[in-house]
Write a protein that holds these residues in place. Structure first.
Motif, short mmCIF file in Angstrom:
data_model
loop_
_atom_site.label_atom_id
_atom_site.label_comp_id
_atom_site.label_asym_id
_atom_site.label_seq_id
_atom_site.Cartn_x
_atom_site.Cartn_y
_atom_site.Cartn_z
N ASN A 93 0.82 -1.22 0.00
CA ASN A 93 0.00 0.00 0.00
C ASN A 93 0.85 1.27 0.00
OD1 ASN A 93 -3.13 -0.33 0.16
ND2 ASN A 93 -2.26 -2.07 1.30
N PRO A 94 1.68 1.41 -1.05
CA PRO A 94 2.57 2.58 -1.11
C PRO A 94 1.82 3.84 -1.54
CG PRO A 94 2.77 1.31 -3.12
CD PRO A 94 1.84 0.54 -2.22
N ARG A 95 2.41 4.97 -1.18
CA ARG A 95 1.95 6.26 -1.72
C ARG A 95 2.79 6.66 -2.93
NH1 ARG A 95 1.91 10.03 3.47
NH2 ARG A 95 3.48 8.55 4.20
N LEU A 96 3.99 6.09 -3.01
CA LEU A 96 4.88 6.28 -4.16
C LEU A 96 5.44 4.93 -4.53
CD1 LEU A 96 6.67 7.85 -6.18
CD2 LEU A 96 8.27 8.28 -4.30
N LEU A 97 5.31 4.56 -5.80
CA LEU A 97 5.83 3.29 -6.29
C LEU A 97 7.00 3.56 -7.22
CD1 LEU A 97 5.47 0.19 -6.44
CD2 LEU A 97 3.97 0.56 -8.41
N ILE A 98 8.13 2.92 -6.95
CA ILE A 98 9.34 3.06 -7.77
C ILE A 98 9.53 1.78 -8.57
CG2 ILE A 98 11.83 3.44 -7.76
CD1 ILE A 98 11.50 4.88 -5.09
N LEU A 99 9.71 1.91 -9.88
CA LEU A 99 9.94 0.75 -10.75
C LEU A 99 11.28 0.91 -11.43
CD1 LEU A 99 6.65 1.70 -11.25
CD2 LEU A 99 6.68 -0.65 -12.09
N ASP A 100 12.22 0.02 -11.11
CA ASP A 100 13.57 0.06 -11.69
C ASP A 100 13.62 -0.91 -12.86
OD1 ASP A 100 16.23 0.37 -12.23
OD2 ASP A 100 16.94 -0.18 -10.23
N GLU A 101 13.79 -0.38 -14.07
CA GLU A 101 13.74 -1.17 -15.32
C GLU A 101 12.39 -1.88 -15.42
OE1 GLU A 101 15.71 -0.69 -17.58
OE2 GLU A 101 17.54 0.04 -16.65
N ALA A 102 11.37 -1.06 -15.61
CA ALA A 102 9.98 -1.53 -15.53
C ALA A 102 9.64 -2.62 -16.53
CB ALA A 102 9.03 -0.34 -15.71
N THR A 103 10.21 -2.57 -17.74
CA THR A 103 9.84 -3.55 -18.76
C THR A 103 11.04 -4.22 -19.40
OG1 THR A 103 9.78 -1.88 -20.54
CG2 THR A 103 7.73 -2.25 -19.31
N GLU A 104 12.17 -4.25 -18.71
CA GLU A 104 13.39 -4.83 -19.27
C GLU A 104 13.19 -6.31 -19.62
OE1 GLU A 104 18.16 -4.93 -18.27
OE2 GLU A 104 16.72 -4.94 -16.62
N GLY A 105 13.53 -6.67 -20.86
CA GLY A 105 13.50 -8.05 -21.30
C GLY A 105 12.13 -8.60 -21.60
N LEU A 106 11.10 -7.76 -21.62
CA LEU A 106 9.75 -8.24 -21.85
C LEU A 106 9.35 -8.11 -23.32
CD1 LEU A 106 7.86 -6.78 -18.76
CD2 LEU A 106 9.03 -8.98 -18.99
N ALA A 107 8.48 -9.00 -23.76
CA ALA A 107 7.97 -8.95 -25.13
C ALA A 107 7.11 -7.70 -25.31
CB ALA A 107 7.15 -10.21 -25.43
N PRO A 108 7.02 -7.18 -26.55
CA PRO A 108 6.27 -5.94 -26.79
C PRO A 108 4.84 -5.95 -26.26
CG PRO A 108 7.57 -6.49 -28.71
CD PRO A 108 7.72 -7.64 -27.76
N LEU A 109 4.11 -7.05 -26.42
CA LEU A 109 2.73 -7.10 -25.95
C LEU A 109 2.67 -7.00 -24.43
CD1 LEU A 109 1.09 -9.79 -28.28
CD2 LEU A 109 0.71 -7.31 -28.27
N ILE A 110 3.62 -7.64 -23.75
CA ILE A 110 3.65 -7.56 -22.29
C ILE A 110 4.05 -6.16 -21.84
CG2 ILE A 110 4.67 -8.50 -20.19
CD1 ILE A 110 2.84 -10.42 -21.65
N ARG A 111 5.01 -5.55 -22.57
CA ARG A 111 5.37 -4.16 -22.25
C ARG A 111 4.16 -3.26 -22.32
NH1 ARG A 111 10.13 -4.59 -25.62
NH2 ARG A 111 9.10 -3.29 -27.17
N ASP A 112 3.36 -3.41 -23.38
CA ASP A 112 2.16 -2.58 -23.53
C ASP A 112 1.21 -2.78 -22.36
OD1 ASP A 112 3.14 -1.59 -25.89
OD2 ASP A 112 1.92 -2.89 -27.18
N GLU A 113 1.11 -4.03 -21.88
CA GLU A 113 0.23 -4.30 -20.75
C GLU A 113 0.75 -3.61 -19.48
OE1 GLU A 113 -1.94 -8.12 -18.59
OE2 GLU A 113 -0.82 -8.39 -20.46
N ILE A 114 2.07 -3.63 -19.30
CA ILE A 114 2.64 -2.95 -18.14
C ILE A 114 2.41 -1.44 -18.22
CG2 ILE A 114 4.77 -2.42 -16.88
CD1 ILE A 114 3.84 -5.31 -16.53
N TRP A 115 2.60 -0.86 -19.44
CA TRP A 115 2.35 0.58 -19.60
C TRP A 115 0.91 0.90 -19.27
CZ3 TRP A 115 6.83 1.83 -19.04
CH2 TRP A 115 7.89 1.53 -19.88
N SER A 116 -0.03 0.08 -19.73
CA SER A 116 -1.45 0.33 -19.44
C SER A 116 -1.71 0.28 -17.94
CB SER A 116 -2.32 -0.71 -20.16
OG SER A 116 -2.21 -0.57 -21.57
N THR A 117 -1.05 -0.66 -17.28
CA THR A 117 -1.21 -0.77 -15.84
C THR A 117 -0.70 0.48 -15.13
OG1 THR A 117 -1.03 -3.18 -15.91
CG2 THR A 117 -0.58 -2.11 -13.80
N LEU A 118 0.48 0.97 -15.55
CA LEU A 118 1.04 2.16 -14.92
C LEU A 118 0.14 3.38 -15.16
CD1 LEU A 118 4.88 1.84 -15.57
CD2 LEU A 118 3.49 0.98 -13.67
#
Length: 237
Positions: free
Chosen positions: A155-180
């Motif tokens: 339950n953070p107030r600030l979430l830090i993501l270090d290399e948020a989509t490193e090594g992920l396939a393009p479709l999965i990257r898009d899903e992560i971006w949508s989530t963010l």
């Protein structure tokens, strides 16, 4: 919400950060950009208490957290999705999610909707399907979703993501971006490190570029788009 001023850090005798400044307001998405080895992860390590700074100011929600123990910093409402995900391979998905779960309990951090198992599994439905799987049985994309969900369970107030989509396939990257983007829309502040500048530019409020441990540029996405030489010089894209 987060204020970093004059941050300096070193590993033994090798200085890595030279006066880094960084500010994140409530509900903002800020990126920390730069080539490999420029000090991004070191900055995060200092913020999270994993590396003691040589000097500088780190304030979160109006209180100094510089040099405090990492578990105390996490309790203030800072969540981390670390580089490499670092999920627990021999725990199930469900066990990963509850292992470090924390409900907000101080008066200033009561969200309208706290993050619970049901809520993070609604955000990432695949985790509900995989809830009994071991962490090491998940794909890379599923592990990253689990790492994000695990951080949200604090339950953070600030979430830090270090290399948020490193090594992920393009479709999965898009899903992560949508989530963010969804998390930002819900009012969560985010600090994101990633190499995919164009995707970040569509959602970020502010960008900070590091070069050899120093801030060489700060600005918004429109400023970045107008300055093509900027990304070529400091990001190589």
């Amino acid at each position: 919400m987060l204020e970093v001023h004059g941050l300096e850090a070193a590993y033994n005798e090798s200085q890595v950060l030279f006066g880094v400044d960084l500010t994140i307001g409530s509900g903002e998405l800020v990126t920390l950009l730069g080539r490999n080895g420029m000090g991004k992860t070191t900055t995060v390590r200092c913020i999270m208490g994993l590396l003691k700074p040589k000097s500088g100011v780190i304030n979160f929600a109006g209180r100094s957290i510089a040099g405090k123990a990492s578990y105390r910093i996490a309790r203030t409402g800072l969540g981390l999705v670390p580089e490499g995900r670092q999920i627990f391979p021999n725990l199930t998905v469900r066990e990963n999610l509850i292992a470090t779960a924390r409900l907000p309990h101080s008066a200033g951090e009561q969200p309208e909707r706290p993050w619970t198992l049901d809520r993070v599994m609604a955000l990432f439905p695949i985790l509900r399907e995989r809830s009994a799987h071991w962490g090491n049985q998940l794909s890379g994309g599923e592990q990253q979703m689990l790492a994000i969900a695990r951080a949200l369970m604090t339950n953070p107030r600030l979430l830090i993501l270090d290399e948020a989509t490193e090594g992920l396939a393009p479709l999965i990257r898009d899903e992560i971006w949508s989530t963010l983007a969804e998390l930002k829309a819900q009012g969560l502040a985010l600090l994101v490190i990633d190499k995919h500048v164009s995707a970040l530019a569509d959602m970020a409020d502010h960008h900070v570029i590091l070069e050899r441990g120093r801030v060489v540029w700060q600005g918004n996405s429109d400023d970045m788009r107008r300055n093509a030489d900027l990304t070529q010089s400091y990001l190589g894209v």
